[in-house]
Design a protein around this motif. Structure first.
Motif, PDB file in Angstrom:
ATOM      1  N   GLU A  19      -3.523   9.497   3.624  1.00  0.00           N
ATOM      2  CA  GLU A  19      -4.339  10.425   2.849  1.00  0.00           C
ATOM      3  C   GLU A  19      -4.539   9.717   0.915  1.00  0.00           C
ATOM      4  O   GLU A  19      -5.944  10.066   1.292  1.00  0.00           O
ATOM      5  N   LEU A  20      -4.433   9.248   0.268  1.00  0.00           N
ATOM      6  CA  LEU A  20      -4.207   8.914  -0.749  1.00  0.00           C
ATOM      7  C   LEU A  20      -6.423   7.692  -0.535  1.00  0.00           C
ATOM      8  O   LEU A  20      -6.916   7.317  -1.258  1.00  0.00           O
ATOM      9  N   ALA A  21      -5.797   6.541  -0.091  1.00  0.00           N
ATOM     10  CA  ALA A  21      -5.713   5.419   0.770  1.00  0.00           C
ATOM     11  C   ALA A  21      -7.620   6.205   0.857  1.00  0.00           C
ATOM     12  O   ALA A  21      -8.505   6.033   0.960  1.00  0.00           O
ATOM     13  N   ALA A  22      -7.788   7.387   2.496  1.00  0.00           N
ATOM     14  CA  ALA A  22      -8.731   7.810   2.271  1.00  0.00           C
ATOM     15  C   ALA A  22      -9.713   8.628   1.320  1.00  0.00           C
ATOM     16  O   ALA A  22     -10.648   8.319   1.476  1.00  0.00           O
ATOM     17  N   LYS A  23      -8.974   8.516   0.447  1.00  0.00           N
ATOM     18  CA  LYS A  23      -9.405   9.422  -0.953  1.00  0.00           C
ATOM     19  C   LYS A  23      -9.607   8.215  -1.849  1.00  0.00           C
ATOM     20  O   LYS A  23     -10.492   8.784  -3.132  1.00  0.00           O
ATOM     21  N   ASP A  24      -9.439   6.598  -1.026  1.00  0.00           N
ATOM     22  CA  ASP A  24      -9.622   6.265  -2.358  1.00  0.00           C
ATOM     23  C   ASP A  24      -8.703   5.277  -3.284  1.00  0.00           C
ATOM     24  O   ASP A  24      -9.172   5.261  -4.429  1.00  0.00           O
ATOM     25  N   VAL A  25      -8.212   5.969  -3.239  1.00  0.00           N
ATOM     26  CA  VAL A  25      -6.920   5.536  -4.352  1.00  0.00           C
ATOM     27  C   VAL A  25      -6.139   4.370  -4.395  1.00  0.00           C
ATOM     28  O   VAL A  25      -5.683   3.678  -3.420  1.00  0.00           O
ATOM     29  N   THR A  26      -6.726   4.314  -5.449  1.00  0.00           N
ATOM     30  CA  THR A  26      -6.433   2.365  -5.951  1.00  0.00           C
ATOM     31  C   THR A  26      -4.821   2.087  -6.168  1.00  0.00           C
ATOM     32  O   THR A  26      -3.299   1.838  -5.595  1.00  0.00           O
ATOM     33  N   GLY A  27      -4.050   3.239  -7.484  1.00  0.00           N
ATOM     34  CA  GLY A  27      -3.267   3.585  -8.066  1.00  0.00           C
ATOM     35  C   GLY A  27      -2.539   4.371  -7.902  1.00  0.00           C
ATOM     36  O   GLY A  27      -3.573   5.478  -8.384  1.00  0.00           O
ATOM     37  N   VAL A  28      -1.247   4.627  -7.837  1.00  0.00           N
ATOM     38  CA  VAL A  28      -0.633   5.937  -8.843  1.00  0.00           C
ATOM     39  C   VAL A  28       0.335   6.105  -9.780  1.00  0.00           C
ATOM     40  O   VAL A  28       0.742   4.878  -9.843  1.00  0.00           O
ATOM     41  N   ALA A  29      -0.321   6.724 -10.734  1.00  0.00           N
ATOM     42  CA  ALA A  29       0.412   6.663 -12.310  1.00  0.00           C
ATOM     43  C   ALA A  29       1.440   7.609 -11.927  1.00  0.00           C
ATOM     44  O   ALA A  29       1.732   8.803 -11.452  1.00  0.00           O
ATOM     45  N   VAL A  30       2.858   7.320 -12.502  1.00  0.00           N
ATOM     46  CA  VAL A  30       4.223   8.360 -13.177  1.00  0.00           C
ATOM     47  C   VAL A  30       4.632   7.956 -14.035  1.00  0.00           C
ATOM     48  O   VAL A  30       4.604   7.228 -15.008  1.00  0.00           O
ATOM     49  N   THR A  31       4.346   9.810 -14.336  1.00  0.00           N
ATOM     50  CA  THR A  31       4.508   9.365 -15.711  1.00  0.00           C
ATOM     51  C   THR A  31       6.310  10.778 -15.972  1.00  0.00           C
ATOM     52  O   THR A  31       6.865  11.442 -15.117  1.00  0.00           O
ATOM     53  N   TRP A  32       6.963  10.661 -17.387  1.00  0.00           N
ATOM     54  CA  TRP A  32       7.537  11.400 -17.294  1.00  0.00           C
ATOM     55  C   TRP A  32       7.576  11.083 -18.897  1.00  0.00           C
ATOM     56  O   TRP A  32       6.706  11.037 -20.006  1.00  0.00           O
ATOM     57  N   ILE A  33       8.206  12.259 -19.280  1.00  0.00           N
ATOM     58  CA  ILE A  33       7.742  13.136 -20.904  1.00  0.00           C
ATOM     59  C   ILE A  33       9.320  12.626 -21.801  1.00  0.00           C
ATOM     60  O   ILE A  33      10.425  12.497 -21.182  1.00  0.00           O
TER      61      ILE A  33
END
Ligand code: GLU
Ligand code: MG
Length: 451
Positions: A19-33
């Motif tokens: 699904e992300l590839a279809a939306k042209d997403v290249t990277g995923v930012a994984v956050t914590w606080i």
């Protein structure tokens, strides 16, 4: 994190990747606080998302002992160079960051290499507290209100990005394209915006979002801030969520709205108590009210927080509750006739965005649960400006006093665990030392761009 959960997360990641590839997403930012409220990140290319979801991304546990200036303190449970944690993106909360083209976001759950939850993982603590309430047949619905201020230019000084009067339509008109893009990006990220408006201080805006489950509300708070930060940058603006942007101005709050539910019914309404509170709703609220000084150590956790938490600034600087009282730390809200069973909630006004929202919501649930166990009852509500009353106590006026109350609170210690109490205290004392002797303007300047 057993094999079954790894398999479940991997399957979710495989589906998401397409699904992300279809939306042209290249990277995923994984956050914590971190303990100081700073959002930290590790990112993976889309091709690596499945591996990250199942096996985590490596990260040192030292960040639990970071101060907001990136220096490190050392405590009994955090602060050394040894060890590794695994950050597992929770893809149930995945969102596309349209204001950062090519990027998506997911919050991390932090586990150790044995597959056990990291005791200092605040998102895990919030999940555990929600589970404890669920075991008693109850659930919290929550929402964080986001206030922020926008500056023109990229410098470290603050120059308000709009000039019109407080709550003035002028301020919407001045920055209409920016605010439209904030709304669009939040909607694309799946955030349910309820309203957006110019706030009191110059350059200040606020967005309110729909209530959801406790962990979801904390996730949304992170997502909303990072979305606003990105949209601001796209408009050559700089956003600050700092509790006190300028020492002399009005602050940014991060008020937490809470309601307690059982069997689909809101326990903040429809009862025999004051303003329709049920006895459970009252006990939960009383547990929070009686622990406000301690809760400030996680909800107003920075030295700068105490520049904001002063009377006559609607920051809720008094340890009391009251119906629609904007100077009370706990503002009770019944909603309008006809909608009360849905709308009634408690607004914790004294909290700000330097808080780790997961830790804040976990501590609020723990305090509320303790109030339920104690069959807590509320004192008389305050229906005037508390400044006019000798019998209403102000909240602690310093971070040091809040930390002492936090360390002394048996219910929070029991719920959050020794490692959390100790690490929060060590980090807070580190920041107290960091800002020792500084003038308010310097404290505000050094905190301005951290959260
Ligand atoms: N900006 C205020 C604060 O510091 C809150 C204003 C309001 O009541 O919305 O919390
Ligand atoms: Mg506001």
């Amino acid at each position: 994190m057993d094999q079954q959960e790894r398999t479940r997360r991997a399957a979710a990641a495989r589906q998401a990747t397409g699904e992300l590839a279809a939306k042209d997403v290249t990277g995923v930012a994984v956050t914590w606080i971190d303990t100081s409220g700073v959002t930290r990140v590790k990112a993976v290319p889309l091709s690596r998302l499945e591996h990250a979801a199942a096996w985590g991304i490596g990260m040192s546990p030292v960040f639990d002992a970071f101060l907001l200036d990136d220096s490190i303190v050392s405590g009994r449970f955090a602060g050394g160079p040894v060890g590794d944690l695994r950050l597992h993106p929770d893809l149930d909360r995945l969102a596309v960051l349209t204001a950062l083209p090519g990027w998506a976001w997911a919050p991390a759950d932090r586990y150790d290499q044995e597959g056990d939850p990291h005791p200092l993982d605040a998102r895990g603590l919030a999940t555990r507290e929600a589970d404890r309430l669920a075991a008693e047949g109850m659930a919290v619905k929550a929402a964080f209100e986001v206030e922020w201020a926008v500056s023109v230019g990229g410098g470290d000084d603050f120059t308000p990005a709009c000039a019109g009067p407080a709550y003035g339509m002028t301020r919407l008109t001045e920055r209409s394209g920016y605010l439209r893009d904030v709304l669009q990006a939040l909607s694309a990220a799946g955030v349910g915006v309820e309203q957006i408006h110019p706030e009191y201080a110059a350059g200040q805006y606020e967005v309110s979002v729909a209530a959801e489950d406790a962990v979801g509300a904390a996730d949304t708070f992170v997502l909303v801030r990072e979305t606003i930060r990105a949209v601001s940058q796209n408009h050559d603006l700089r956003a600050t969520f700092s509790p006190k942007v300028l020492a002399g101005g009005v602050g940014n709050g991060a008020h937490v709205h809470l309601s307690l539910w059982r069997d689909g019914a809101n326990l903040m309404a429809g009862g025999e108590g004051r303003y329709g509170l049920t006895s459970a709703g009252e006990g939960f609220t009383a547990g929070i009210l009686s622990r406000l000084p301690a809760l400030l150590a996680v909800g107003a956790p920075s030295v700068v927080s105490y520049l904001r938490l002063v009377p006559s600034h609607w920051a809720g600087a008094y340890a009391c509750w009251g119906l629609e009282n904007r100077e009370a730390a706990l503002r009770f809200f019944t909603g309008s006739v006809g909608n009360r069973s849905q709308a009634a909630n408690l607004e914790v006004k004294c909290f700000d965005a330097a808080a780790n929202p997961y830790l804040a919501i976990a501590a609020l649930m723990a305090a509320g649960r303790a109030g339920l166990a104690e069959d807590g009852t509320l004192p008389e509500p305050v229906d005037v400006d508390p400044v006019s009353r000798d019998d209403v106590t102000p909240l602690p006026s310093s971070l040091g006093a809040a930390v002492e109350a936090f360390e002394a609170d048996a219910a929070l210690r029991e719920a959050l665990g020794e490692a959390v109490i100790d690490t929060v205290a060590v980090v807070r004392r580190g920041e107290i030392a960091l800002f020792d002797g500084m003038e308010p303007e310097e404290i505000a300047a050094r905190t301005r761009w951290k959260h």
